[in-house]
Write a protein that holds these residues in place. Structure first.
Motif, PDB file in Angstrom:
ATOM      1  N   ILE A 155     -23.702   5.787 -33.842  1.00 24.88           N
ATOM      2  CA  ILE A 155     -22.854   5.852 -32.659  1.00 24.88           C
ATOM      3  C   ILE A 155     -23.534   5.161 -31.492  1.00 24.88           C
ATOM      4  CG2 ILE A 155     -23.766   8.136 -32.085  1.00 24.88           C
ATOM      5  CD1 ILE A 155     -21.023   8.772 -30.861  1.00 24.88           C
ATOM      6  N   VAL A 156     -22.762   4.431 -30.714  1.00 25.29           N
ATOM      7  CA  VAL A 156     -23.207   3.871 -29.447  1.00 25.29           C
ATOM      8  C   VAL A 156     -22.169   4.238 -28.388  1.00 25.29           C
ATOM      9  CG1 VAL A 156     -24.517   1.962 -30.448  1.00 25.29           C
ATOM     10  CG2 VAL A 156     -22.101   1.641 -29.898  1.00 25.29           C
ATOM     11  N   SER A 157     -22.614   4.371 -27.151  1.00 27.42           N
ATOM     12  CA  SER A 157     -21.711   4.786 -26.071  1.00 27.42           C
ATOM     13  C   SER A 157     -21.974   3.972 -24.813  1.00 27.42           C
ATOM     14  CB  SER A 157     -21.898   6.281 -25.756  1.00 27.42           C
ATOM     15  OG  SER A 157     -21.622   7.081 -26.883  1.00 27.42           O
ATOM     16  N   GLY A 158     -21.005   4.000 -23.918  1.00 28.59           N
ATOM     17  CA  GLY A 158     -21.164   3.299 -22.652  1.00 28.59           C
ATOM     18  C   GLY A 158     -20.083   3.706 -21.669  1.00 28.59           C
ATOM     19  N   GLU A 159     -20.101   3.059 -20.518  1.00 32.26           N
ATOM     20  CA  GLU A 159     -19.132   3.310 -19.457  1.00 32.26           C
ATOM     21  C   GLU A 159     -18.012   2.287 -19.531  1.00 32.26           C
ATOM     22  OE1 GLU A 159     -18.928   3.468 -14.539  1.00 32.26           O
ATOM     23  OE2 GLU A 159     -20.744   2.808 -15.581  1.00 32.26           O
ATOM     24  N   LEU A 160     -16.786   2.756 -19.478  1.00 26.92           N
ATOM     25  CA  LEU A 160     -15.645   1.848 -19.445  1.00 26.92           C
ATOM     26  C   LEU A 160     -15.564   1.158 -18.091  1.00 26.92           C
ATOM     27  CD1 LEU A 160     -12.818   3.968 -21.111  1.00 26.92           C
ATOM     28  CD2 LEU A 160     -13.642   1.744 -21.917  1.00 26.92           C
ATOM     29  N   LEU A 161     -15.245  -0.127 -18.125  1.00 21.18           N
ATOM     30  CA  LEU A 161     -15.057  -0.888 -16.899  1.00 21.18           C
ATOM     31  C   LEU A 161     -13.724  -1.626 -16.969  1.00 21.18           C
ATOM     32  CD1 LEU A 161     -18.589  -2.477 -16.343  1.00 21.18           C
ATOM     33  CD2 LEU A 161     -17.633  -0.423 -15.275  1.00 21.18           C
ATOM     34  N   PRO A 162     -13.072  -1.819 -15.820  1.00 22.08           N
ATOM     35  CA  PRO A 162     -11.813  -2.574 -15.822  1.00 22.08           C
ATOM     36  C   PRO A 162     -12.008  -3.952 -16.438  1.00 22.08           C
ATOM     37  CG  PRO A 162     -12.179  -1.518 -13.694  1.00 22.08           C
ATOM     38  CD  PRO A 162     -13.450  -1.347 -14.481  1.00 22.08           C
ATOM     39  N   GLY A 163     -11.059  -4.354 -17.278  1.00 26.24           N
ATOM     40  CA  GLY A 163     -11.138  -5.652 -17.936  1.00 26.24           C
ATOM     41  C   GLY A 163     -11.794  -5.620 -19.298  1.00 26.24           C
ATOM     42  N   ASP A 164     -12.390  -4.485 -19.677  1.00 25.87           N
ATOM     43  CA  ASP A 164     -12.997  -4.380 -21.006  1.00 25.87           C
ATOM     44  C   ASP A 164     -11.949  -4.583 -22.094  1.00 25.87           C
ATOM     45  OD1 ASP A 164     -15.504  -3.882 -20.005  1.00 25.87           O
ATOM     46  OD2 ASP A 164     -15.497  -1.733 -20.451  1.00 25.87           O
ATOM     47  N   ARG A 165     -12.362  -5.283 -23.153  1.00 19.30           N
ATOM     48  CA  ARG A 165     -11.518  -5.443 -24.334  1.00 19.30           C
ATOM     49  C   ARG A 165     -12.340  -5.108 -25.562  1.00 19.30           C
ATOM     50  NH1 ARG A 165      -7.027  -9.994 -24.755  1.00 19.30           N
ATOM     51  NH2 ARG A 165      -5.866  -9.502 -22.862  1.00 19.30           N
ATOM     52  N   PHE A 166     -11.791  -4.271 -26.409  1.00 15.86           N
ATOM     53  CA  PHE A 166     -12.460  -3.894 -27.645  1.00 15.86           C
ATOM     54  C   PHE A 166     -11.701  -4.465 -28.834  1.00 15.86           C
ATOM     55  CE2 PHE A 166     -13.749  -0.680 -24.618  1.00 15.86           C
ATOM     56  CZ  PHE A 166     -15.095  -0.469 -24.912  1.00 15.86           C
ATOM     57  N   LEU A 167     -12.453  -4.911 -29.825  1.00 17.49           N
ATOM     58  CA  LEU A 167     -11.886  -5.361 -31.090  1.00 17.49           C
ATOM     59  C   LEU A 167     -12.498  -4.538 -32.211  1.00 17.49           C
ATOM     60  CD1 LEU A 167     -10.441  -7.395 -33.049  1.00 17.49           C
ATOM     61  CD2 LEU A 167     -12.551  -8.737 -32.958  1.00 17.49           C
ATOM     62  N   LEU A 168     -11.662  -3.920 -33.021  1.00 16.79           N
ATOM     63  CA  LEU A 168     -12.078  -3.270 -34.256  1.00 16.79           C
ATOM     64  C   LEU A 168     -11.540  -4.099 -35.412  1.00 16.79           C
ATOM     65  CD1 LEU A 168     -11.152   0.465 -33.462  1.00 16.79           C
ATOM     66  CD2 LEU A 168     -13.277  -0.741 -32.920  1.00 16.79           C
ATOM     67  N   CYS A 169     -12.340  -4.277 -36.464  1.00 14.28           N
ATOM     68  CA  CYS A 169     -11.864  -5.112 -37.569  1.00 14.28           C
ATOM     69  C   CYS A 169     -12.555  -4.754 -38.868  1.00 14.28           C
ATOM     70  CB  CYS A 169     -12.085  -6.590 -37.260  1.00 14.28           C
ATOM     71  SG  CYS A 169     -13.816  -7.074 -37.104  1.00 14.28           S
ATOM     72  N   SER A 170     -11.876  -5.016 -39.968  1.00 15.24           N
ATOM     73  CA  SER A 170     -12.496  -4.949 -41.284  1.00 15.24           C
ATOM     74  C   SER A 170     -13.243  -6.258 -41.521  1.00 15.24           C
ATOM     75  CB  SER A 170     -11.440  -4.709 -42.369  1.00 15.24           C
ATOM     76  OG  SER A 170     -10.474  -5.739 -42.367  1.00 15.24           O
ATOM     77  N   ASP A 171     -14.091  -6.281 -42.555  1.00 18.58           N
ATOM     78  CA  ASP A 171     -14.928  -7.461 -42.768  1.00 18.58           C
ATOM     79  C   ASP A 171     -14.134  -8.679 -43.210  1.00 18.58           C
ATOM     80  OD1 ASP A 171     -14.406  -6.421 -45.328  1.00 18.58           O
ATOM     81  OD2 ASP A 171     -16.304  -7.145 -46.129  1.00 18.58           O
ATOM     82  N   GLY A 172     -12.864  -8.491 -43.549  1.00 20.42           N
ATOM     83  CA  GLY A 172     -12.033  -9.624 -43.901  1.00 20.42           C
ATOM     84  C   GLY A 172     -11.836 -10.607 -42.763  1.00 20.42           C
ATOM     85  N   LEU A 173     -11.998 -10.142 -41.526  1.00 21.47           N
ATOM     86  CA  LEU A 173     -11.891 -11.039 -40.370  1.00 21.47           C
ATOM     87  C   LEU A 173     -13.154 -11.873 -40.225  1.00 21.47           C
ATOM     88  CD1 LEU A 173     -10.227 -11.837 -37.769  1.00 21.47           C
ATOM     89  CD2 LEU A 173     -11.690 -10.194 -36.566  1.00 21.47           C
ATOM     90  N   CYS A 174     -14.309 -11.212 -40.222  1.00 24.96           N
ATOM     91  CA  CYS A 174     -15.576 -11.902 -39.945  1.00 24.96           C
ATOM     92  C   CYS A 174     -16.013 -12.800 -41.091  1.00 24.96           C
ATOM     93  CB  CYS A 174     -16.662 -10.880 -39.644  1.00 24.96           C
ATOM     94  SG  CYS A 174     -16.227  -9.745 -38.307  1.00 24.96           S
ATOM     95  N   GLU A 175     -15.428 -12.600 -42.274  1.00 25.55           N
ATOM     96  CA  GLU A 175     -15.740 -13.483 -43.399  1.00 25.55           C
ATOM     97  C   GLU A 175     -15.284 -14.910 -43.128  1.00 25.55           C
ATOM     98  OE1 GLU A 175     -14.900 -13.846 -48.220  1.00 25.55           O
ATOM     99  OE2 GLU A 175     -13.945 -12.256 -47.052  1.00 25.55           O
ATOM    100  N   HIS A 176     -14.244 -15.055 -42.305  1.00 28.31           N
ATOM    101  CA  HIS A 176     -13.653 -16.373 -42.088  1.00 28.31           C
ATOM    102  C   HIS A 176     -13.818 -16.907 -40.659  1.00 28.31           C
ATOM    103  CE1 HIS A 176     -11.643 -16.641 -46.011  1.00 28.31           C
ATOM    104  NE2 HIS A 176     -11.387 -15.350 -45.878  1.00 28.31           N
ATOM    105  N   LEU A 177     -14.051 -16.036 -39.683  1.00 32.08           N
ATOM    106  CA  LEU A 177     -14.125 -16.470 -38.291  1.00 32.08           C
ATOM    107  C   LEU A 177     -15.481 -16.150 -37.684  1.00 32.08           C
ATOM    108  CD1 LEU A 177     -10.650 -15.358 -36.847  1.00 32.08           C
ATOM    109  CD2 LEU A 177     -11.311 -17.574 -37.775  1.00 32.08           C
TER     110      LEU A 177
END
Length: 261
Positions: free
Chosen positions: A182-204
């Motif tokens: 686990i990692v944690s932090g403070e949310l800031l305006p403009g933050d964007r999070f991406l969650l993905c399975s490894d099928g994305l990072c295999e190609h991009l």
């Protein structure tokens, strides 16, 4: 799907998409987006037809029962409780199934409560944070490849041609209790999070992902990422969730202030 939700401090816009890819017969990925609970998650199952999809679906089903937390610590506790339940269900399925194949699922979850965020993961499904135009991976792959890099046995350049990129060292359902970081932090305006399975990072590459995230709203970004992976052959299932964070101006008088450093 486009979902908007306010928690009194921030407003969240969610986009999500999943595809079985070009070579797989079924989609063993599952996802859940419950901004009303403050949780988004991607799970990538393993174990073959009627096993990997069961494992990832078991995680999504349990996380969907979390409910509304009273604090960020409560949300984390509820998450771990549900992962324990899913872990037990997957192990029961493995014991009942007449097969020697390992059944399990990676998971990566984003938690957001008031002005705090956490990422919890097991396996090689990833979480990224884009802040100030920079995309930074927040999770760290639980994989044989990552362990070799960290041990200095191979370089990042050599890793690109590593033959066993999909060998993971942690997953829900393969040990008596879930093993998560686990990692944690403070949310800031403009933050964007991406969650993905490894099928994305295999190609991009990360730079290609960042360019798409920077240019498009969440759902458009998800659709564009999936489309690009499919155009490149999509050897695996691929799933993405994008969460954009902005100030909640709905109740400007009573909402808590957000400190920006």
């Amino acid at each position: 799907m486009i979902a908007h939700f306010r928690n009194g401090v921030f407003a969240f816009e969610t986009g999500l998409a999943t595809d079985r890819g070009c070579r797989r017969e079924i989609n063993e990925d599952s996802l859940i987006a419950r901004p009303d609970f403050g949780i988004w998650a991607v799970a990538d199952g393993m174990g073959g037809h009627a096993a990997g999809d069961f494992a990832s679906a078991a995680i999504a089903e349990e996380l969907d029962s979390i409910g509304v937390p009273v604090s960020h610590a409560d949300l984390q506790a509820r998450l771990m409780d549900r992962l324990i339940r899913a872990n037990d269900a997957i192990r029961r399925r493995a014991e009942a199934q007449d097969s020697r194949a390992t059944i399990g699922s990676t998971v990566v979850a984003l938690l957001a409560q008031e002005a705090e965020w956490s990422v919890v993961w097991s396996g090689d499904s990833r979480a990224y944070l884009m802040r100030g135009g920079q995309l930074v991976q927040q999770s760290r792959d639980h994989s044989e490849l990552r362990a070799l890099i960290d041990a200095g046995q191979i370089s990042e350049d050599e890793a690109k041609d590593f033959p066993r990129k999909n060998v993971i060292t942690r997953a829900i359902g393969v040990t008596p209790r879930p093993q998560c970081d686990i990692v944690s932090g403070e949310l800031l305006p403009g933050d964007r999070f991406l969650l993905c399975s490894d099928g994305l990072c295999e190609h991009l590459e990360d730079a290609e992902i960042a360019a798409i995230l920077a240019e498009r709203p969440p759902q458009d970004a998800c659709d564009a990422l999936i489309a690009e992976v499919l155009a490149r052959g999509a050897r695996d299932n691929v799933t993405v969730i994008v969460v954009a964070c902005s100030p909640d101006f709905f109740d400007e008088v009573t909402r808590p202030s957000v400190r920006s450093e």
